[in-house]
Design a protein around this motif. Structure first.
Motif, PDB file in Angstrom:
ATOM      1  N   GLN A 289       0.830  -1.205   0.000  1.00  0.00           N
ATOM      2  CA  GLN A 289       0.000   0.000   0.000  1.00  0.00           C
ATOM      3  C   GLN A 289       0.870   1.263   0.000  1.00  0.00           C
ATOM      4  OE1 GLN A 289      -2.987  -0.010   3.085  1.00  0.00           O
ATOM      5  NE2 GLN A 289      -3.563  -2.156   2.695  1.00  0.00           N
ATOM      6  N   GLN A 290       1.965   1.240   0.781  1.00  0.00           N
ATOM      7  CA  GLN A 290       2.869   2.393   0.823  1.00  0.00           C
ATOM      8  C   GLN A 290       3.497   2.655  -0.547  1.00  0.00           C
ATOM      9  OE1 GLN A 290       5.556   1.224   3.964  1.00  0.00           O
ATOM     10  NE2 GLN A 290       4.390   2.355   5.546  1.00  0.00           N
ATOM     11  N   ILE A 291       3.904   1.575  -1.229  1.00  0.00           N
ATOM     12  CA  ILE A 291       4.522   1.726  -2.554  1.00  0.00           C
ATOM     13  C   ILE A 291       3.521   2.314  -3.543  1.00  0.00           C
ATOM     14  CG2 ILE A 291       5.493   0.458  -4.508  1.00  0.00           C
ATOM     15  CD1 ILE A 291       6.712  -1.495  -2.425  1.00  0.00           C
ATOM     16  N   LEU A 292       2.288   1.814  -3.527  1.00  0.00           N
ATOM     17  CA  LEU A 292       1.267   2.337  -4.445  1.00  0.00           C
ATOM     18  C   LEU A 292       0.954   3.810  -4.164  1.00  0.00           C
ATOM     19  CD1 LEU A 292      -1.253  -0.650  -4.715  1.00  0.00           C
ATOM     20  CD2 LEU A 292       0.418   0.118  -6.408  1.00  0.00           C
ATOM     21  N   HIS A 293       0.823   4.159  -2.889  1.00  0.00           N
ATOM     22  CA  HIS A 293       0.551   5.558  -2.534  1.00  0.00           C
ATOM     23  C   HIS A 293       1.697   6.469  -2.979  1.00  0.00           C
ATOM     24  CE1 HIS A 293      -3.224   5.162  -0.526  1.00  0.00           C
ATOM     25  NE2 HIS A 293      -2.772   4.329   0.416  1.00  0.00           N
ATOM     26  N   LEU A 294       2.936   5.994  -2.838  1.00  0.00           N
ATOM     27  CA  LEU A 294       4.094   6.790  -3.246  1.00  0.00           C
ATOM     28  C   LEU A 294       4.093   7.021  -4.753  1.00  0.00           C
ATOM     29  CD1 LEU A 294       6.787   8.166  -2.552  1.00  0.00           C
ATOM     30  CD2 LEU A 294       7.901   5.941  -2.827  1.00  0.00           C
ATOM     31  N   LEU A 295       3.849   5.966  -5.528  1.00  0.00           N
ATOM     32  CA  LEU A 295       3.814   6.099  -6.990  1.00  0.00           C
ATOM     33  C   LEU A 295       2.673   7.017  -7.428  1.00  0.00           C
ATOM     34  CD1 LEU A 295       4.509   2.374  -7.995  1.00  0.00           C
ATOM     35  CD2 LEU A 295       6.058   4.324  -8.302  1.00  0.00           C
ATOM     36  N   GLN A 296       1.561   6.923  -6.726  1.00  0.00           N
ATOM     37  CA  GLN A 296       0.415   7.768  -7.067  1.00  0.00           C
ATOM     38  C   GLN A 296       0.701   9.235  -6.720  1.00  0.00           C
ATOM     39  OE1 GLN A 296      -3.307   7.103  -4.886  1.00  0.00           O
ATOM     40  NE2 GLN A 296      -4.377   7.085  -6.859  1.00  0.00           N
ATOM     41  N   GLU A 297       1.366   9.463  -5.593  1.00  0.00           N
ATOM     42  CA  GLU A 297       1.676  10.829  -5.159  1.00  0.00           C
ATOM     43  C   GLU A 297       2.704  11.483  -6.078  1.00  0.00           C
ATOM     44  OE1 GLU A 297       3.796  13.118  -1.392  1.00  0.00           O
ATOM     45  OE2 GLU A 297       3.086  11.055  -1.144  1.00  0.00           O
TER      46      GLU A 297
ATOM     47  N   LEU B 240       2.713   3.012 -12.031  1.00  0.00           N
ATOM     48  CA  LEU B 240       1.377   2.436 -11.889  1.00  0.00           C
ATOM     49  C   LEU B 240       0.888   1.960 -13.247  1.00  0.00           C
ATOM     50  CD1 LEU B 240      -0.337   5.033  -9.513  1.00  0.00           C
ATOM     51  CD2 LEU B 240       0.367   2.710  -8.931  1.00  0.00           C
ATOM     52  N   LYS B 241       0.229   0.835 -13.236  1.00  0.00           N
ATOM     53  CA  LYS B 241      -0.304   0.305 -14.480  1.00  0.00           C
ATOM     54  C   LYS B 241      -1.628   0.990 -14.784  1.00  0.00           C
ATOM     55  CE  LYS B 241      -0.946  -4.074 -16.893  1.00  0.00           C
ATOM     56  NZ  LYS B 241      -0.891  -5.551 -16.776  1.00  0.00           N
ATOM     57  N   LYS B 242      -1.768   1.433 -16.010  1.00  0.00           N
ATOM     58  CA  LYS B 242      -2.999   2.100 -16.412  1.00  0.00           C
ATOM     59  C   LYS B 242      -4.152   1.120 -16.359  1.00  0.00           C
ATOM     60  CE  LYS B 242      -0.670   5.421 -19.415  1.00  0.00           C
ATOM     61  NZ  LYS B 242      -0.554   5.957 -20.789  1.00  0.00           N
TER      62      LYS B 242
ATOM     63  N   GLY C 145       5.286  -8.663  -5.963  1.00  0.00           N
ATOM     64  CA  GLY C 145       3.911  -9.034  -5.640  1.00  0.00           C
ATOM     65  C   GLY C 145       2.901  -8.121  -6.323  1.00  0.00           C
ATOM     66  N   LEU C 146       3.188  -6.825  -6.357  1.00  0.00           N
ATOM     67  CA  LEU C 146       2.285  -5.862  -7.006  1.00  0.00           C
ATOM     68  C   LEU C 146       2.234  -6.081  -8.513  1.00  0.00           C
ATOM     69  CD1 LEU C 146       3.268  -2.615  -5.034  1.00  0.00           C
ATOM     70  CD2 LEU C 146       1.073  -3.820  -4.916  1.00  0.00           C
ATOM     71  N   GLU C 147       3.386  -6.473  -9.068  1.00  0.00           N
ATOM     72  CA  GLU C 147       3.438  -6.720 -10.511  1.00  0.00           C
ATOM     73  C   GLU C 147       2.583  -7.935 -10.860  1.00  0.00           C
ATOM     74  OE1 GLU C 147       6.817  -7.014 -14.039  1.00  0.00           O
ATOM     75  OE2 GLU C 147       7.342  -7.520 -11.960  1.00  0.00           O
TER      76      GLU C 147
END
Length: 256
Positions: A198-206, A253-255, A233-235
Motif C-alpha cells: 500500500q505504501q509503494i502504491l501511494h508513493l507512486l500515485q503521489e 502504476l499500471k494504467k 507481488g504488485l506486478e
C-alpha cells in the motif's frame, strides 16, 4: 539792569537749544528702532521672522503677508518706513531658489547656503526695506532629494508585497493543481495488499512519475529486499509495471 541781562541770556540759551533740537531731531528719531533678525522663507511662501527688535510685531511665525506669487515668480516685500538706528538680518530663501530682482536698503551680501541662498543685510539710520523677486525651479528636485529615503523605503515595501503575493498565488495554484491531479488519479483497490505494498502504491500515485526501486527504498526507508519482494507481488497482481532502463527498472502504476 543785571536782571535784564540774565533774562536775555536765558532767552538766548532757550533759542539755541531749540535750534539744536531742530537740527538733531532726525538723529533722535533714528535711534528709536533697532533689529537683529533671522528671516526664513519656505517653499510655500510662508515667512518666519525671529530675533531681537523693539519694532512692534516685526517678529512673526509662518505668515504670508510678506509674499505673493505670480506664475512661477515669488515676490518678497518686507518694508518698514520708520527709521532704524541699526538693523542687521540673515535672510534664507528656499533650496533651489534663483533671484531675478533684488532691491534693499543698506548693504547686502549674497551667499549659497545648503542648496539655498543666504542674504546678509546691514544698515544704519535708514528704513528697513527688502524687495526680492525669485523663483524656485528646483523645488521638485529638492523634494525628491529630501524624501529619497522615504521613497526608497516605500518602493521596497511595495516590491516585497508584490513578491509575497506572487509566491502565495504560485503556492496556491500548485496546491490546487495537486488536488486536481489527486482527484483525477485512478482509485486503487487496496484489498488484499499488505502495508508495504500500500505504501509503494501511494508513493507512486503521489509522485505521479516512474521511480526506480532505489528511489522507492530511499523514500519509504525500508530494506531493499522488502522493496523488491513487494514490487514483485504488485506486478503479479497487475497493479504496477516495470520498464528496463539500463541497469535499473522503472516502476510505474499500471494504467487501468
Amino acid at each position: 539792569m543785571g536782571t535784564h541781562k540774565k533774562l536775555y541770556h536765558i532767552v538766548q540759551l532757550i533759542l539755541l537749544l531749540s535750534f539744536l533740537l531742530i537740527i538733531f531731531e532726525p538723529s533722535f528719531q533714528a535711534a528709536e528702532f533697532y533689529a537683529d533678525l533671522t528671516i526664513r522663507v519656505d517653499p510655500s511662501g510662508f515667512v518666519t521672522i525671529e530675533g531681537v527688535t523693539n519694532y512692534q510685531n516685526l517678529t512673526i511665525q509662518n505668515t504670508e503677508q510678506y509674499t505673493s506669487k505670480q506664475q512661477s515668480y515669488w515676490l518678497l516685500n518686507i518694508t518698514k518706513t520708520e527709521t532704524f538706528s541699526e538693523f542687521v538680518y540673515d535672510l534664507l530663501l528656499p533650496k533651489g531658489s534663483s533671484i531675478n530682482y533684488i532691491k534693499t536698503s543698506g548693504s547686502i551680501r549674497i551667499e549659497e547656503n545648503l542648496g539655498g541662498l543666504l542674504i546678509k543685510g546691514f544698515g544704519e539710520n535708514e528704513s528697513l526695506s527688502i524687495l526680492i523677486q525669485y523663483q524656485t525651479e528646483k523645488q521638485d528636485e529638492s523634494f525628491l532629494q529630501e524624501n529619497m529615503i522615504f521613497i526608497l523605503l516605500l518602493t521596497a515595501i511595495l516590491l516585497v508585497s508584490l513578491l509575497i503575493i506572487y509566491f502565495y498565488s504560485k503556492e496556491k495554484k500548485t496546491k490546487e493543481t495537486t488536488q486536481v491531479t489527486a482527484a483525477r488519479a485512478p482509485q486503487i483497490n487496496l484489498k488484499g495488499l499488505n502495508i508495504r505494498q500500500q505504501q509503494i502504491l501511494h508513493l507512486l500515485q503521489e509522485k505521479n512519475v516512474p521511480m526506480t526501486q532505489t528511489d522507492i527504498q530511499k523514500e519509504l526507508r525500508i530494506p531493499k529486499a522488502s522493496v523488491s519482494r513487494n514490487i514483485h507481488g504488485l506486478e503479479r497482481k497487475g497493479l504496477i509495471e516495470k520498464e528496463q532502463i539500463g541497469m535499473s527498472n522503472l516502476i510505474r502504476l499500471k494504467k487501468q
